[in-house]
Design a protein around this motif. Structure first.
Motif, short mmCIF file in Angstrom:
data_model
loop_
_atom_site.label_atom_id
_atom_site.label_comp_id
_atom_site.label_asym_id
_atom_site.label_seq_id
_atom_site.Cartn_x
_atom_site.Cartn_y
_atom_site.Cartn_z
N PRO A 28 0.84 -1.21 0.00
CA PRO A 28 0.00 0.00 0.00
C PRO A 28 0.87 1.25 0.00
CG PRO A 28 -0.50 -1.47 1.87
CD PRO A 28 0.82 -1.86 1.31
N THR A 29 0.55 2.19 -0.88
CA THR A 29 1.31 3.45 -0.92
C THR A 29 0.37 4.63 -1.21
OG1 THR A 29 1.76 3.79 -3.30
CG2 THR A 29 3.12 2.16 -2.18
N MET A 30 0.96 5.81 -1.08
CA MET A 30 0.25 7.03 -1.48
C MET A 30 0.92 7.63 -2.72
SD MET A 30 -1.21 8.65 1.97
CE MET A 30 0.16 9.65 2.42
N GLY A 31 1.71 6.81 -3.43
CA GLY A 31 2.32 7.27 -4.68
C GLY A 31 3.55 8.12 -4.48
N ALA A 32 3.96 8.84 -5.56
CA ALA A 32 5.25 9.56 -5.59
C ALA A 32 6.36 8.60 -5.18
CB ALA A 32 5.21 10.81 -4.71
N LEU A 33 6.44 7.53 -5.94
CA LEU A 33 7.26 6.38 -5.54
C LEU A 33 8.76 6.67 -5.60
CD1 LEU A 33 5.23 3.54 -7.31
CD2 LEU A 33 4.94 4.49 -5.01
N HIS A 34 9.48 6.08 -4.65
CA HIS A 34 10.94 6.21 -4.58
C HIS A 34 11.52 4.83 -4.25
CE1 HIS A 34 10.17 6.16 -0.29
NE2 HIS A 34 9.43 7.25 -0.39
N LYS A 35 12.83 4.80 -3.97
CA LYS A 35 13.49 3.51 -3.78
C LYS A 35 12.99 2.78 -2.53
CE LYS A 35 17.71 4.61 -6.27
NZ LYS A 35 18.96 5.35 -6.06
N GLY A 36 12.46 3.53 -1.57
CA GLY A 36 11.88 2.87 -0.38
C GLY A 36 10.69 2.01 -0.79
N HIS A 37 9.84 2.58 -1.64
CA HIS A 37 8.68 1.81 -2.12
C HIS A 37 9.14 0.62 -2.96
CE1 HIS A 37 6.87 6.00 -1.81
NE2 HIS A 37 6.14 5.31 -0.97
N PRO A 174 13.11 -2.60 6.16
CA PRO A 174 14.01 -1.55 6.66
C PRO A 174 13.89 -0.22 5.90
CG PRO A 174 15.23 -3.53 6.01
CD PRO A 174 13.80 -3.77 5.65
N ILE A 175 14.38 0.82 6.55
CA ILE A 175 14.32 2.17 5.97
C ILE A 175 15.41 2.32 4.90
CG2 ILE A 175 14.52 4.65 6.45
CD1 ILE A 175 13.71 4.05 9.34
N ILE A 176 15.02 2.76 3.73
CA ILE A 176 16.01 3.06 2.68
C ILE A 176 16.35 4.55 2.77
CG2 ILE A 176 16.48 3.00 0.19
CD1 ILE A 176 16.01 0.22 1.41
N ARG A 177 17.66 4.83 2.76
CA ARG A 177 18.12 6.21 2.97
C ARG A 177 18.88 6.74 1.76
NH1 ARG A 177 17.49 7.54 8.10
NH2 ARG A 177 16.88 5.84 9.50
N LEU A 182 19.49 10.84 4.92
CA LEU A 182 18.08 11.24 4.96
C LEU A 182 17.19 10.07 4.51
CD1 LEU A 182 15.89 13.48 5.25
CD2 LEU A 182 16.24 13.98 2.82
N ALA A 183 16.16 9.77 5.32
CA ALA A 183 15.24 8.69 4.95
C ALA A 183 14.48 9.10 3.70
CB ALA A 183 14.27 8.43 6.10
N MET A 184 14.39 8.20 2.74
CA MET A 184 13.61 8.53 1.54
C MET A 184 12.16 8.72 1.93
SD MET A 184 15.24 6.47 -1.56
CE MET A 184 16.99 6.67 -1.88
N1 LIG Z 1 12.57 5.29 3.01
C1 LIG Z 1 11.74 4.27 3.08
N2 LIG Z 1 12.21 3.01 3.20
C2 LIG Z 1 11.34 1.96 3.29
N3 LIG Z 1 10.01 2.08 3.27
C3 LIG Z 1 9.50 3.31 3.14
C4 LIG Z 1 10.33 4.46 3.03
N4 LIG Z 1 9.53 5.55 2.91
C5 LIG Z 1 8.28 5.10 2.94
N5 LIG Z 1 8.24 3.76 3.09
C6 LIG Z 1 7.05 2.94 3.21
O1 LIG Z 1 6.31 2.97 2.02
C7 LIG Z 1 4.93 2.80 2.32
C8 LIG Z 1 4.15 3.85 1.63
O2 LIG Z 1 4.48 5.11 2.20
P1 LIG Z 1 4.09 6.50 1.57
O3 LIG Z 1 3.50 6.28 0.23
O4 LIG Z 1 3.39 7.32 2.55
O5 LIG Z 1 5.51 7.11 1.26
P2 LIG Z 1 6.40 8.01 2.13
O6 LIG Z 1 7.66 8.19 1.41
O7 LIG Z 1 6.38 7.49 3.53
O8 LIG Z 1 5.70 9.36 2.02
P3 LIG Z 1 5.53 10.43 3.11
O9 LIG Z 1 6.33 10.08 4.32
O10 LIG Z 1 6.00 11.67 2.47
O11 LIG Z 1 4.05 10.29 3.32
C9 LIG Z 1 4.81 2.88 3.85
O12 LIG Z 1 4.69 1.57 4.37
C10 LIG Z 1 6.11 3.52 4.24
O13 LIG Z 1 6.52 3.17 5.54
#
Ligand SMILES: Nc1ncnc2c1ncn2[C@@H]1O[C@H](COP(=O)(O)OP(=O)(O)OP(=O)(O)O)[C@@H](O)[C@H]1O
Ligand SMILES: CC(C)(CO)[C@@H](O)C(=O)[O-]
Ligand code: BAL
Length: 282
Positions: A28-37, A174-177, A182-184
């Protein structure tokens, strides 16, 4: 890759997959996808036959209407990323597909939402719980993938799954930075170059806080010291918390060996960002 804007067609698609005994994973996401997603999607692909990504900027979880209006929306780019990364299906509903009427139900997560995001974003977890329940009901995934960046959200969703007996396995990735720590985050796209530089102080504060906890310093002093340090580095901090990583209860000074989470939220210019770090304290 199949893209669905409506509930019934994606349900039919997933039903066909289930008849073929294929497991279904949801990101599940809110879009504006990055490497964390993308890392969530990769974990999903690793564990499941079919990977579904949902993109929905959920209005009910925004306590701040300016934040909702400014939230980045870039569906075409998102779809291109998902296609390239091998996602099987995307659920991209309009608001009136998810909310045909004003939702009246209210979810209360008790003490789990009395701190941090729950405290500073009133109603936020009601909205998250509501939309995640809807996604689970609509899509019935076998597994769902979330990021540790939203640590409290994960605890809330874990509680939701227990309380509502959803048949889904939850995965926390895990958090991708960025290279500078800076956390993505989708909201990072709203930072100007100077704010982008300032934002690195969030992770730096977490790291200095973590060292201080491991050295056995007074926790309240660490909280105060890092709030001040963030301010000195151009951030308007909302909280710097040290909590039990499982229950998210703020820790007192003397605690047993356990997993500790340091969590921070702060405003960098007009953009509110969060981050956290996990440590094991002997
Ligand atoms: N840097 C990251 N590394 C790993 N997972 C992430 C990261 N950023 C967001 N996520 C995860 O991606 C999923 C969707 O998050 P979301 O679409 O809100 O993005 P976001 O980058 O967290 O946006 P924002 O924090 O600006 O709302 C969530 O489960 C969130 O925890
Ligand atoms: C889980 C979620 C997709 C619900 O809108 C959102 O809170 C997010 O992106 O973390
Ligand atoms: N990833 C958290 C969603 C929000 O900030 O509303």
């Amino acid at each position: 890759m199949e893209v669905f804007n409506q509930i019934e067609p994606i349900q039919e698609y997933l039903q066909t997959q289930r008849f073929k005994h294929r497991s279904i994973g949801l990101v599940p996401t809110m879009g504006a996808l990055h490497k964390g997603h993308v890392s969530l999607l990769n974990a999903c692909k690793r564990d499941n036959d079919i990977s579904v990504c949902s993109i929905f900027v959920n209005p009910t979880q925004f306590n701040n209407q300016e934040d909702l209006a400014a939230y980045p929306r870039q569906w075409e780019q998102d779809l291109a990323i998902l296609e390239q990364e091998g996602c099987d299906a995307v659920f991209l509903p309009e608001e009136n597909e998810m909310y045909r009427d004003n939702p009246r139900i209210r979810l209360n997560f008790g003490e789990l939402e009395e701190v941090m995001e729950g405290k500073f974003r009133p109603g936020h977890f009601n909205g998250v719980g509501l939309v995640v329940s809807k996604l689970f009901h609509i899509l019935s995934p076998d597994r769902a993938y979330f990021g540790q960046k939203d640590l409290q959200q994960f605890a809330i969703i874990r509680q939701l799954v227990t309380d509502m007996s959803f048949q889904v396995d939850l995965m926390c990735e895990p958090i991708i930075r960025e290279e500078d720590g800076l956390a993505m985050s989708s909201r990072n796209t709203r930072l100007n170059p100077q704010e982008r530089q300032t934002a690195t102080a969030l992770y730096a504060a977490l790291k200095r806080g973590a060292s201080a906890v491991l050295e056995g310093k007074n926790l309240d002093e660490i909280r105060r010291d890092n709030m001040q340090w963030l301010e000195d580095h151009g951030i308007v901090p909302e909280y710097f918390e040290i909590v039990d990583a499982e229950t998210l209860t703020p820790l007192m000074n003397h605690f047993e060996r356990k997993s500790v989470a340091l969590c921070v939220a702060g405003n960098v210019g007009p953009v509110r960002l969060i981050d956290n770090i996990l440590i094991e304290k002997e």
